[in-house]
Design a protein around this motif. Structure first.
Motif, PDB file in Angstrom:
ATOM      1  N   PRO A 148     -61.576 -62.189 -33.593  1.00  0.00           N
ATOM      2  CA  PRO A 148     -61.778 -60.773 -33.266  1.00  0.00           C
ATOM      3  C   PRO A 148     -60.895 -59.853 -34.094  1.00  0.00           C
ATOM      4  O   PRO A 148     -59.856 -60.253 -34.613  1.00  0.00           O
ATOM      5  CB  PRO A 148     -61.396 -60.703 -31.779  1.00  0.00           C
ATOM      6  N   GLY A 149     -61.321 -58.605 -34.223  1.00  0.00           N
ATOM      7  CA  GLY A 149     -60.551 -57.614 -34.957  1.00  0.00           C
ATOM      8  C   GLY A 149     -61.424 -56.844 -35.930  1.00  0.00           C
ATOM      9  O   GLY A 149     -62.633 -57.070 -36.015  1.00  0.00           O
ATOM     10  N   SER A 150     -60.832 -55.934 -36.672  1.00  0.00           N
ATOM     11  CA  SER A 150     -61.549 -55.166 -37.694  1.00  0.00           C
ATOM     12  C   SER A 150     -61.394 -55.870 -39.031  1.00  0.00           C
ATOM     13  O   SER A 150     -60.270 -56.179 -39.444  1.00  0.00           O
ATOM     14  CB  SER A 150     -60.999 -53.740 -37.775  1.00  0.00           C
ATOM     15  N   GLN A 151     -62.522 -56.089 -39.707  1.00  0.00           N
ATOM     16  CA  GLN A 151     -62.489 -56.863 -40.944  1.00  0.00           C
ATOM     17  C   GLN A 151     -63.361 -56.210 -42.018  1.00  0.00           C
ATOM     18  O   GLN A 151     -64.233 -55.389 -41.725  1.00  0.00           O
ATOM     19  CB  GLN A 151     -62.993 -58.286 -40.699  1.00  0.00           C
ATOM     20  N   THR A 152     -63.115 -56.655 -43.251  1.00  0.00           N
ATOM     21  CA  THR A 152     -63.964 -56.292 -44.377  1.00  0.00           C
ATOM     22  C   THR A 152     -64.701 -57.540 -44.833  1.00  0.00           C
ATOM     23  O   THR A 152     -64.073 -58.553 -45.166  1.00  0.00           O
ATOM     24  CB  THR A 152     -63.133 -55.731 -45.540  1.00  0.00           C
ATOM     25  N   ALA A 153     -66.021 -57.491 -44.796  1.00  0.00           N
ATOM     26  CA  ALA A 153     -66.835 -58.632 -45.227  1.00  0.00           C
ATOM     27  C   ALA A 153     -66.768 -58.743 -46.743  1.00  0.00           C
ATOM     28  O   ALA A 153     -67.120 -57.804 -47.461  1.00  0.00           O
ATOM     29  CB  ALA A 153     -68.272 -58.456 -44.761  1.00  0.00           C
ATOM     30  N   GLN A 154     -66.323 -59.909 -47.217  1.00  0.00           N
ATOM     31  CA  GLN A 154     -66.143 -60.127 -48.652  1.00  0.00           C
ATOM     32  C   GLN A 154     -67.406 -60.726 -49.269  1.00  0.00           C
ATOM     33  O   GLN A 154     -67.987 -61.674 -48.716  1.00  0.00           O
ATOM     34  CB  GLN A 154     -64.955 -61.045 -48.899  1.00  0.00           C
ATOM     35  N   LEU A 155     -67.827 -60.168 -50.391  1.00  0.00           N
ATOM     36  CA  LEU A 155     -69.006 -60.670 -51.089  1.00  0.00           C
ATOM     37  C   LEU A 155     -68.681 -62.011 -51.747  1.00  0.00           C
ATOM     38  O   LEU A 155     -67.771 -62.105 -52.574  1.00  0.00           O
ATOM     39  CB  LEU A 155     -69.463 -59.664 -52.137  1.00  0.00           C
ATOM     40  N   LEU A 156     -69.413 -63.041 -51.360  1.00  0.00           N
ATOM     41  CA  LEU A 156     -69.186 -64.387 -51.886  1.00  0.00           C
ATOM     42  C   LEU A 156     -70.079 -64.685 -53.079  1.00  0.00           C
ATOM     43  O   LEU A 156     -69.633 -65.181 -54.114  1.00  0.00           O
ATOM     44  CB  LEU A 156     -69.418 -65.418 -50.774  1.00  0.00           C
ATOM     45  N   THR A 157     -71.358 -64.405 -52.955  1.00  0.00           N
ATOM     46  CA  THR A 157     -72.314 -64.695 -54.030  1.00  0.00           C
ATOM     47  C   THR A 157     -73.601 -63.913 -53.781  1.00  0.00           C
ATOM     48  O   THR A 157     -73.768 -63.275 -52.732  1.00  0.00           O
ATOM     49  CB  THR A 157     -72.612 -66.207 -54.099  1.00  0.00           C
ATOM     50  N   LYS A 158     -74.487 -63.978 -54.758  1.00  0.00           N
ATOM     51  CA  LYS A 158     -75.807 -63.358 -54.638  1.00  0.00           C
ATOM     52  C   LYS A 158     -76.860 -64.421 -54.919  1.00  0.00           C
ATOM     53  O   LYS A 158     -76.779 -65.118 -55.932  1.00  0.00           O
ATOM     54  CB  LYS A 158     -75.963 -62.194 -55.627  1.00  0.00           C
ATOM     55  N   LEU A 159     -77.825 -64.538 -54.006  1.00  0.00           N
ATOM     56  CA  LEU A 159     -78.884 -65.527 -54.160  1.00  0.00           C
ATOM     57  C   LEU A 159     -80.169 -64.849 -54.615  1.00  0.00           C
ATOM     58  O   LEU A 159     -80.655 -63.923 -53.945  1.00  0.00           O
ATOM     59  CB  LEU A 159     -79.136 -66.251 -52.831  1.00  0.00           C
ATOM     60  N   PRO A 160     -80.744 -65.282 -55.745  1.00  0.00           N
ATOM     61  CA  PRO A 160     -82.035 -64.722 -56.159  1.00  0.00           C
ATOM     62  C   PRO A 160     -83.158 -65.273 -55.280  1.00  0.00           C
ATOM     63  O   PRO A 160     -83.460 -66.465 -55.312  1.00  0.00           O
ATOM     64  CB  PRO A 160     -82.175 -65.198 -57.610  1.00  0.00           C
ATOM     65  N   ILE A 161     -83.739 -64.411 -54.478  1.00  0.00           N
ATOM     66  CA  ILE A 161     -84.802 -64.819 -53.542  1.00  0.00           C
ATOM     67  C   ILE A 161     -85.909 -63.776 -53.590  1.00  0.00           C
ATOM     68  O   ILE A 161     -85.648 -62.578 -53.394  1.00  0.00           O
ATOM     69  CB  ILE A 161     -84.275 -64.945 -52.103  1.00  0.00           C
ATOM     70  N   ALA A 162     -87.104 -64.222 -53.836  1.00  0.00           N
ATOM     71  CA  ALA A 162     -88.252 -63.311 -53.890  1.00  0.00           C
ATOM     72  C   ALA A 162     -88.783 -63.082 -52.476  1.00  0.00           C
ATOM     73  O   ALA A 162     -89.866 -63.516 -52.103  1.00  0.00           O
ATOM     74  CB  ALA A 162     -89.344 -63.888 -54.783  1.00  0.00           C
ATOM     75  N   GLY A 163     -87.985 -62.405 -51.676  1.00  0.00           N
ATOM     76  CA  GLY A 163     -88.388 -62.152 -50.296  1.00  0.00           C
ATOM     77  C   GLY A 163     -87.239 -61.547 -49.529  1.00  0.00           C
ATOM     78  O   GLY A 163     -86.179 -61.237 -50.080  1.00  0.00           O
ATOM     79  N   GLU A 164     -87.418 -61.355 -48.218  1.00  0.00           N
ATOM     80  CA  GLU A 164     -86.404 -60.754 -47.366  1.00  0.00           C
ATOM     81  C   GLU A 164     -85.919 -61.787 -46.359  1.00  0.00           C
ATOM     82  O   GLU A 164     -86.689 -62.260 -45.522  1.00  0.00           O
ATOM     83  CB  GLU A 164     -86.969 -59.523 -46.662  1.00  0.00           C
ATOM     84  N   VAL A 165     -84.653 -62.141 -46.417  1.00  0.00           N
ATOM     85  CA  VAL A 165     -84.094 -63.196 -45.567  1.00  0.00           C
ATOM     86  C   VAL A 165     -83.921 -62.696 -44.135  1.00  0.00           C
ATOM     87  O   VAL A 165     -83.336 -61.631 -43.901  1.00  0.00           O
ATOM     88  CB  VAL A 165     -82.750 -63.691 -46.128  1.00  0.00           C
ATOM     89  N   THR A 166     -84.395 -63.483 -43.169  1.00  0.00           N
ATOM     90  CA  THR A 166     -84.324 -63.101 -41.758  1.00  0.00           C
ATOM     91  C   THR A 166     -83.621 -64.136 -40.884  1.00  0.00           C
ATOM     92  O   THR A 166     -83.429 -63.902 -39.692  1.00  0.00           O
ATOM     93  CB  THR A 166     -85.742 -62.871 -41.202  1.00  0.00           C
ATOM     94  N   GLY A 167     -83.258 -65.290 -41.441  1.00  0.00           N
ATOM     95  CA  GLY A 167     -82.573 -66.306 -40.652  1.00  0.00           C
ATOM     96  C   GLY A 167     -81.897 -67.316 -41.548  1.00  0.00           C
ATOM     97  O   GLY A 167     -82.312 -67.519 -42.698  1.00  0.00           O
ATOM     98  N   ALA A 168     -80.821 -67.959 -41.034  1.00  0.00           N
ATOM     99  CA  ALA A 168     -80.076 -68.935 -41.831  1.00  0.00           C
ATOM    100  C   ALA A 168     -79.439 -69.980 -40.933  1.00  0.00           C
ATOM    101  O   ALA A 168     -79.065 -69.688 -39.789  1.00  0.00           O
ATOM    102  CB  ALA A 168     -78.988 -68.232 -42.653  1.00  0.00           C
ATOM    103  N   ASP A 169     -79.302 -71.199 -41.462  1.00  0.00           N
ATOM    104  CA  ASP A 169     -78.522 -72.220 -40.764  1.00  0.00           C
ATOM    105  C   ASP A 169     -78.131 -73.313 -41.748  1.00  0.00           C
ATOM    106  O   ASP A 169     -78.759 -73.480 -42.804  1.00  0.00           O
ATOM    107  CB  ASP A 169     -79.291 -72.824 -39.580  1.00  0.00           C
TER     108      ASP A 169
END
Length: 299
Positions: free
Chosen positions: A210-231
């Motif tokens: 918990p707490g206030s954070q800054t989300a750090q950019l790790l990488t960029k994935l080339p995907i021809a679409g819009e991501v809606t879920g991950a696991d």
């Protein structure tokens, strides 16, 4: 005409009437039978053919008043799962089984601005990602950290994206909408839904504390679409992302190498608006749709 002829004609007329009635009864019985082409089951069979062609196995459908499935997480007992609705629905985690049957629900004392994803640490903690950001203008992004056995005790991870400077940014830079997340080794990974070019999913990381954070950019994935879920699979070697009727599979020796791999793209055309995804084991996925359908996919 002789009396014998009259009797014969009467018998023939009676026989014809009986046959006509029998044919009518048979036709009615066929029309009412489960195998009739008029029944909905016939149409359902055609839908199942599409599902099989897409590599999916239909296993259930949401029941008991669950409004939709925008995300998935493992439940309290094996074979149970949590799901939820997004913006406009109540702040409730619904406990279901694989058939979509409602087993229970947990209302959280926090708002549902736009819940879009769930992640879990496998130890009883659920992370509710309230980061739906269609216009890329939100400055109140938050992840709720909760044990479903104690739904009244919720802690918060407030966050911002390290590379977002304007709210909203120019249209060509609007890639700060998040509908997909996963937990791994003490971190939460966020995958963006590209509303600008529909070609890149940015991956950010946060601590799970918990707490206030800054989300750090790790990488960029080339995907021809819009991501809606991950696991991520239990062994950490398979990363699965789901988009609008598409599945993206990344393989590696761990998450870091999987994020560098070239994905295998699987069409899920005909499945509906696919939103939630969860590994049941290292080779089996559970996929849900906003319309409430539940599917299995075997790697």
């Amino acid at each position: 005409m002789s009396r014998i002829s009259l009797l014969a004609l009467s018998f023939i007329a009676l026989l014809g009437s009986a046959c006509s009635q029998a044919q009518s009864d048979t036709a009615k019985e066929y029309a009412d039978s489960p195998t009739s082409e008029k029944k909905k089951g016939k149409k359902k069979g055609k839908k199942e053919d599409k599902e099989i062609a897409a590599g999916l196995q239909s296993v259930g459908e949401l029941q008991g008043g669950v409004p939709e499935s925008s995300g998935l997480a493992h439940g309290i007992r094996p074979g149970t799962f949590f799901t939820h609705g997004d913006a406009g629905t109540t702040p409730v985690l619904y406990l279901i089984n694989e058939k979509g049957e409602l087993l229970g629900q947990r209302e959280l004392p926090v708002p549902n601005v736009d819940w879009e994803s769930l992640a879990d640490d496998g130890k009883g903690t659920i992370y509710v990602v309230d980061a739906g950001n269609n216009n890329n203008s939100r400055q109140d992004l938050v992840i709720y950290r909760v044990n479903p056995d104690q739904p009244d005790k919720v802690s918060k991870i407030n966050f911002r994206y390290a590379d977002q400077k304007a709210f909203p940014p120019p249209k060509e830079e609007r890639n700060f909408d998040c509908e997909a997340s996963l937990w791994h080794a003490g971190k939460i990974y966020l995958f963006t839904k590209d509303r600008a070019q529909r070609s890149t999913s940015k991956v950010y990381t946060l601590s799970d504390q918990p707490g206030s954070q800054t989300a750090q950019l790790l990488t960029k994935l080339p995907i021809a679409g819009e991501v809606t879920g991950a696991d991520l699979s239990p062994d950490g070697q398979h990363l699965a992302l789901v988009g609008q009727q598409a599945l993206y599979l990344y393989d590696g020796t761990d998450l870091e190498s999987a994020l560098k791999a070239t994905p295998k793209t699987v069409s899920l055309k005909g499945a509906g608006q696919t939103e939630g995804i969860l590994f049941l084991d290292n080779s089996t996925l559970l996929i849900s749709t906003e319309q409430g359908a539940l599917y299995r996919y075997q790697l």
